[in-house]
Design a protein around this motif. Structure first.
Motif, PDB file in Angstrom:
ATOM      1  N   CYS A  78      -5.388  11.885   3.553  1.00  0.00           N
ATOM      2  CA  CYS A  78      -5.892  10.540   3.909  1.00  0.00           C
ATOM      3  C   CYS A  78      -4.767   9.502   3.809  1.00  0.00           C
ATOM      4  N   LYS A 137       0.830  -1.205   0.000  1.00  0.00           N
ATOM      5  CA  LYS A 137       0.000   0.000   0.000  1.00  0.00           C
ATOM      6  C   LYS A 137       0.865   1.257   0.000  1.00  0.00           C
ATOM      7  N   SER A 140       0.828   4.256  -2.714  1.00  0.00           N
ATOM      8  CA  SER A 140       0.630   5.700  -2.391  1.00  0.00           C
ATOM      9  C   SER A 140       1.753   6.511  -2.978  1.00  0.00           C
ATOM     10  N   ASN A 180      -0.767   5.304   9.941  1.00  0.00           N
ATOM     11  CA  ASN A 180      -1.389   4.100  10.533  1.00  0.00           C
ATOM     12  C   ASN A 180      -0.627   2.847  10.142  1.00  0.00           C
ATOM     13  N   LEU A 181      -0.253   2.844   8.890  1.00  0.00           N
ATOM     14  CA  LEU A 181       0.477   1.666   8.401  1.00  0.00           C
ATOM     15  C   LEU A 181       1.820   1.551   9.099  1.00  0.00           C
ATOM     16  N   GLN A 202      -2.385   9.964   6.567  1.00  0.00           N
ATOM     17  CA  GLN A 202      -2.956   9.373   7.785  1.00  0.00           C
ATOM     18  C   GLN A 202      -2.887   7.844   7.741  1.00  0.00           C
ATOM     19  N   GLU A 203      -3.252   7.384   6.574  1.00  0.00           N
ATOM     20  CA  GLU A 203      -3.219   5.906   6.404  1.00  0.00           C
ATOM     21  C   GLU A 203      -1.801   5.407   6.479  1.00  0.00           C
ATOM     22  N   LYS A 204      -0.871   6.233   5.959  1.00  0.00           N
ATOM     23  CA  LYS A 204       0.541   5.864   5.990  1.00  0.00           C
ATOM     24  C   LYS A 204       1.034   5.758   7.411  1.00  0.00           C
TER      25      LYS A 204
END
Length: 708
Positions: free
Chosen positions: A67, A25, A29, A74-75, A70-72
């Motif tokens: 996003c 992912k 990105s 989180n990852l 943020q997702e990064k």
């Protein structure tokens, strides 16, 4: 794979997969961000026309970027958490794995220890199994041997009561196991052994633990039989006797074989008498006993007169029956007086007289036994249709005067026997020391005789045969002489028996026949009136299977007519095998040969056979002529002459030495005479002169004739 790996690897793989998805992912990105920057750069280049659209898109991008960020984040947090979890799991796994490894090591060590123990136990078990199988096989083999053994086996308890037997024991004794159980083996004893025998046997068993030997037992059938028995004592671990085991072998067949071997080794197969081997052993023991006890022995050697002639004339089967008859007769007339009668071989039998104290007793008893044998074995016997006249000659030797050893006694008794035969047969003779010298001379002459023919030491003399009334020479008799270079002139009475004994009489006799026939034909060629040539045939010559062929060939070689040949046979020869004599004489007569019986009155004649012989001439023995001076002798000679004329035979008187004898013979009708009163045997040249003077009518003066 370790145990910790086995339990934790699936979770680790899951975490790794999730971390991989996060990386994917993030990579996506980053790729979108790059795409947007590229797009932004492109929009700037195209101008304002796209500004609004770009701003919109930029706004959207920033939103997306936020996003994404943020997702990064989180990852990244998930990644960190995952890495921490993974590290924790890995550390935990390693610890657990080490523990498992340690446990596995201890477990494997324990397993190996147990495996080794189990392997050792297994080996011990296999060894026990093999030993048990071996014991079982041995027990099975022992049971098989026990039942299959050809030897009888008997087992008793310590009190000698039977507890088991095998089948062979039943086969040998006849008793079944049921009949034997609980019994003592003594119920099978034969009674041939005394108490001492059994006492010695049990003493050996109880002290040495075993005994073996020959024993005689009794079967159920009551038959007593020999056996070889071996008994052994069986002891327990403390040395106490618990059982006795006996092994028994039936020796009946072996005993019979031993007896048969003994019979073959020590007894004559033909007559059943002891043979030479047994006799020599018996004589050896008798000599030792005589030496020890200082007594004497007498040894008689018996020989059947003319036995070889019987064999030659009638064959060995008849000869064998003569031997059996003689053996049976000797046994009948001598047992149980003599300790041993034996056949030494051929036609020789021997009698041993033992345990006599004085030489006078020994000589007297030996002479009595010899006389009894001579008188009982001097008769005619019919065997397979042949009438055979038996007589014997006996030599006697005395221990110790004639020898102290077996070989010396046997040699001297043989010399004495020969002297008995040489003195006229049908007689006995004690050995004398002079006989040794005679035997040596006889052996020397016998060896010299073998070369006498080829060395031309033999020659013929001829004794004239005169017609009684005219005194004319009608024939001659060929007589052989031997001029030895060392011994000089040897009498025919000395060398003819040697020639017969050695077999040399066959070639010598044929030489005499051919020489005489050739001389007779030679005189005829010289112009003399033919003479009847007389030739004596020996027993061995007469019994030759090809006698007729030999005579015919001699006549052919010498060109002599059979009419001028006269063959003479002795009375004993003619009567010994009378049936065969009749056949042979008939053939000779058919050839034209004249036949004469010589020495008539000295043997055993049958008038019926004399008639069947169809003889031409009967010759009266010189012993009757010598005693013709008495009335009884004149009567006897006259009777012989009349009998011969009655059988169509002419008569010749031998040994005429005086005028008185000649006158008496002529007065009583004797046809021909022959003797020293007229002529002794003359050599060929003197006979030639004699014949020449007879042809001219002037007979030679007897005293001037040369003779031997």
């Amino acid at each position: 794979m370790t145990s910790s790996q086995f339990f934790y690897d699936p979770l680790r793989v899951q975490l790794l997969d999730e971390l991989k998805q996060v990386y994917i992912k993030l990579a996506s990105s980053e790729q979108d961000k790059q795409d947007l920057v590229i797009s932004l750069d492109a929009t700037t280049e195209h101008g304002d026309l796209l500004t609004r659209e770009l701003l919109n898109k930029l706004h959207e991008f920033h939103q997306q970027l936020e996003c994404f960020e943020q997702e990064k984040q989180n990852l990244y947090r998930d990644k960190a958490d995952l890495e921490i979890s993974l590290a924790t799991i890995t550390e935990t796994t390693d610890l657990f794995q080490q523990e498992l490894i340690n446990n596995r090591y201890h477990l494997e060590a324990e397993i190996n220890k147990r495996n080794q123990k189990l392997e050792l136990q297994n080996q011990q078990l296999q060894k026990e199994i093999q030993e048990r199988k071996k014991v079982e096989a041995q027990l099975h083999l022992a049971a098989s041997v026990f039942q299959a053994s050809r030897e009888g086996i008997i087992i008793t308890d310590a009190h000698a009561n039977i507890i088991s037997i095998n089948q062979a024991y039943t086969d040998i004794t006849g008793y079944t196991e049921a009949e034997c159980l609980g019994e003592n083996p003594r119920f099978m004893t034969s009674g041939k052994h005394g108490n001492n025998f059994y006492q010695r046997m049990w003493a050996s068993i109880l002290t040495l633990g075993h005994w073996s030997g020959e024993i005689w037992n009794r079967r159920k059938s009551k038959e007593v039989y020999p056996a070889w028995l071996s008994i052994s004592a069986v002891k327990n671990e403390v040395g106490e006797i618990t059982h006795f085991v006996g092994i028994i072998t039936d020796n009946s067949l072996q005993k019979r074989s031993e007896e048969k071997i003994k019979q073959l080794a020590y007894y004559d197969a033909l007559t059943g008498l002891p043979n030479r081997l047994l006799f020599q052993e018996h004589l050896t023991q008798a000599i030792k006993r005589a030496q020890r006890e200082n007594h004497r022995l007498a040894l008689l050697l018996i020989n059947i007169d003319g036995f070889k002639d019987i064999n030659d004339a009638l064959g060995h089967p008849v000869g064998d029956k003569v031997l059996c008859y003689t053996a049976k007769y000797l046994t009948h007339i001598l047992e149980p007086e003599t300790p041993m009668i034996a056949r030494l071989g051929g036609d020789e039998f021997t009698v041993l007289i033992d345990n006599l104290e004085r030489i006078q007793d020994e000589i007297e008893i030996a002479a009595q036994i010899a006389t009894r044998i001579l008188s009982n074995l001097n008769h005619a016997v019919t065997i397979e249709g042949h009438e055979i006249f038996l007589s014997t000659s006996i030599g006697i030797a005395i221990y110790p005067q004639d020898g102290t050893e077996l070989s010396t006694l046997l040699k001297n008794v043989d010399i004495a026997k020969y002297e008995a035969k040489n003195k006229g047969r049908n007689s006995y003779r004690f050995f004398t020391k002079n006989d040794n010298a005679e035997a040596h001379k006889r052996l020397t002459l016998q060896n010299a005789l073998r070369y006498a023919l080829e060395r031309e030491e033999l020659f013929l003399c001829y004794q004239p045969l005169l017609e009684t009334n005219t005194k004319n020479i009608m024939g001659v008799e060929a007589l052989i002489r031997w001029q030895h270079p060392s011994f000089g002139m040897i009498s025919p009475a000395e060398f003819i028996p040697l020639a017969e004994e050695s077999g040399l009489i066959i070639p010598i006799g044929e030489w005499v026949l051919e020489t005489a026939c050739r001389q007779s034909h030679h005189w005829q060629q010289q112009g003399f009136t033919p003479l009847l040539m007389s030739v004596n045939l020996s027993v061995r010559q007469f019994n030759q299977p090809d006698l007729i062929d030999r005579i015919i060939k001699v006549l052919q070689r010498t060109d002599l007519s059979p009419n001028w040949l006269k063959l003479e046979i002795t009375e004993s020869l003619a009567m010994n095998c009378a049936t065969k004599t009749v056949q042979t004489l008939k053939i000779l007569k058919s050839l034209g040969i004249h036949l004469a019986i010589d020495d008539f009155g000295t043997g055993y004649s049958s008038l019926s056979y004399l008639k069947q012989f169809n003889l031409d001439i009967l010759k009266i023995d010189r012993s009757f002529v010598a005693d013709i001076s008495t009335e009884n002798d004149i009567t006897l000679v006259t009777s012989i002459i009349k009998m011969a004329h009655g059988l169509n035979m002419q008569v010749v008187a031998e040994g005429v030495e005086t005028e008185q004898q000649f006158d008496l013979l002529r007065a009583n009708g004797c046809d021909y005479v022959q003797g020293f009163y007229f002529y002794k045997p003359l050599v060929e040249k003197d006979i030639t002169k004699l014949l020449a003077q007879q042809e001219s009518g002037q007979l030679i003066n007897v005293s001037s004739a040369s003779f031997f």
